[in-house]
Write a protein that holds these residues in place. Structure first.
Motif, mmCIF file in Angstrom:
data_model
loop_
_atom_site.group_PDB
_atom_site.id
_atom_site.type_symbol
_atom_site.label_atom_id
_atom_site.label_comp_id
_atom_site.label_asym_id
_atom_site.label_seq_id
_atom_site.Cartn_x
_atom_site.Cartn_y
_atom_site.Cartn_z
ATOM 1 N N UNK A 171 -8.952 -38.005 -41.853
ATOM 2 C CA UNK A 171 -8.292 -36.699 -41.809
ATOM 3 C C UNK A 171 -9.119 -35.653 -42.546
ATOM 4 N N UNK A 172 -9.607 -36.024 -43.734
ATOM 5 C CA UNK A 172 -10.415 -35.077 -44.511
ATOM 6 C C UNK A 172 -11.691 -34.700 -43.763
ATOM 7 N N UNK A 173 -12.316 -35.669 -43.132
ATOM 8 C CA UNK A 173 -13.524 -35.396 -42.361
ATOM 9 C C UNK A 173 -13.208 -34.472 -41.180
ATOM 10 N N UNK A 174 -12.095 -34.722 -40.515
ATOM 11 C CA UNK A 174 -11.691 -33.875 -39.390
ATOM 12 C C UNK A 174 -11.423 -32.445 -39.860
ATOM 13 N N UNK A 175 -10.822 -32.307 -41.032
ATOM 14 C CA UNK A 175 -10.536 -30.972 -41.555
ATOM 15 C C UNK A 175 -11.829 -30.237 -41.897
ATOM 16 N N UNK A 176 -12.816 -30.963 -42.424
ATOM 17 C CA UNK A 176 -14.120 -30.344 -42.703
ATOM 18 C C UNK A 176 -14.756 -29.855 -41.411
ATOM 19 N N UNK A 177 -14.705 -30.697 -40.375
ATOM 20 C CA UNK A 177 -15.291 -30.325 -39.085
ATOM 21 C C UNK A 177 -14.549 -29.160 -38.446
ATOM 22 N N UNK A 178 -13.234 -29.124 -38.659
ATOM 23 C CA UNK A 178 -12.435 -28.045 -38.086
ATOM 24 C C UNK A 178 -12.691 -26.727 -38.823
ATOM 25 N N UNK A 179 -13.114 -26.834 -40.066
ATOM 26 C CA UNK A 179 -13.437 -25.643 -40.855
ATOM 27 C C UNK A 179 -12.273 -24.694 -40.984
ATOM 28 N N UNK A 180 -12.507 -23.448 -40.704
ATOM 29 C CA UNK A 180 -11.491 -22.418 -40.917
ATOM 30 C C UNK A 180 -10.319 -22.550 -39.952
ATOM 31 N N UNK A 181 -10.467 -23.313 -38.898
ATOM 32 C CA UNK A 181 -9.343 -23.467 -37.970
ATOM 33 C C UNK A 181 -8.339 -24.497 -38.454
ATOM 34 N N UNK A 182 -8.654 -25.222 -39.526
ATOM 35 C CA UNK A 182 -7.767 -26.280 -40.014
ATOM 36 C C UNK A 182 -6.375 -25.762 -40.342
ATOM 37 N N UNK A 183 -6.291 -24.550 -40.854
ATOM 38 C CA UNK A 183 -4.973 -24.017 -41.207
ATOM 39 C C UNK A 183 -4.153 -23.661 -39.976
#
Length: 135
Positions: A110-122
């Motif tokens: 999940x953390x890796x996916x959030x890093x890859x998603x960057x600013x779109x994670x929110x």
């Protein structure tokens, strides 16, 4: 309003998922300590807490938009839930370790996916979990 409550209220849906995974891991550790101390009432309470978190994660899945990933996560969450129930009945630390390992893997992913998603994670479109992280 305390710090944790404020964090939960202001967190993005993606951050809430991360917090839930972290909390599930920590309550499993607490349950294992209570089992070692033969304090089965508190061990039960912590394992039930982990079950509640896994159920909340499961309910937060968007099966329509999530496709195959959501389907696989649902199967994984169902497995973890059943394993937690059995671990609670047996007070089996090995079973708790198995679920904890799965949760740690999910958290890392999940953390890796959030890093890859960057600013779109929110802006990730998941339902905000309704669970209380404070106990």
């Amino acid at each position: 309003m305390d710090y944790i409550e404020q964090m939960v209220l202001t967190a993005s849906p993606a951050k809430l998922i991360e917090m839930l995974l972290q909390k599930a891991i920590s309550v499993i550790d607490e349950a294992k300590n209570y089992i070692d101390e033969k304090d089965y009432n508190n061990a039960n309470a912590k394992i039930v807490r982990a079950q509640d978190i896994v159920m909340e994660l499961n309910l937060a899945l968007d099966m329509e938009k999530g496709g195959e990933i959501a389907k696989n996560l649902r199967a994984l969450y169902n497995y973890m839930y059943r394993t937690l129930v059995e671990a609670n009945i047996k007070k089996d630390k090995k079973m708790l370790d198995d679920v904890k390992s799965l949760l740690e893997d999910l958290l890392s992913t999940w953390r890796e996916a959030m890093k890859l998603a960057g600013s779109t994670a929110s802006q990730i479109d998941v339902n905000k979990p309704r669970i209380n992280l404070t106990y």
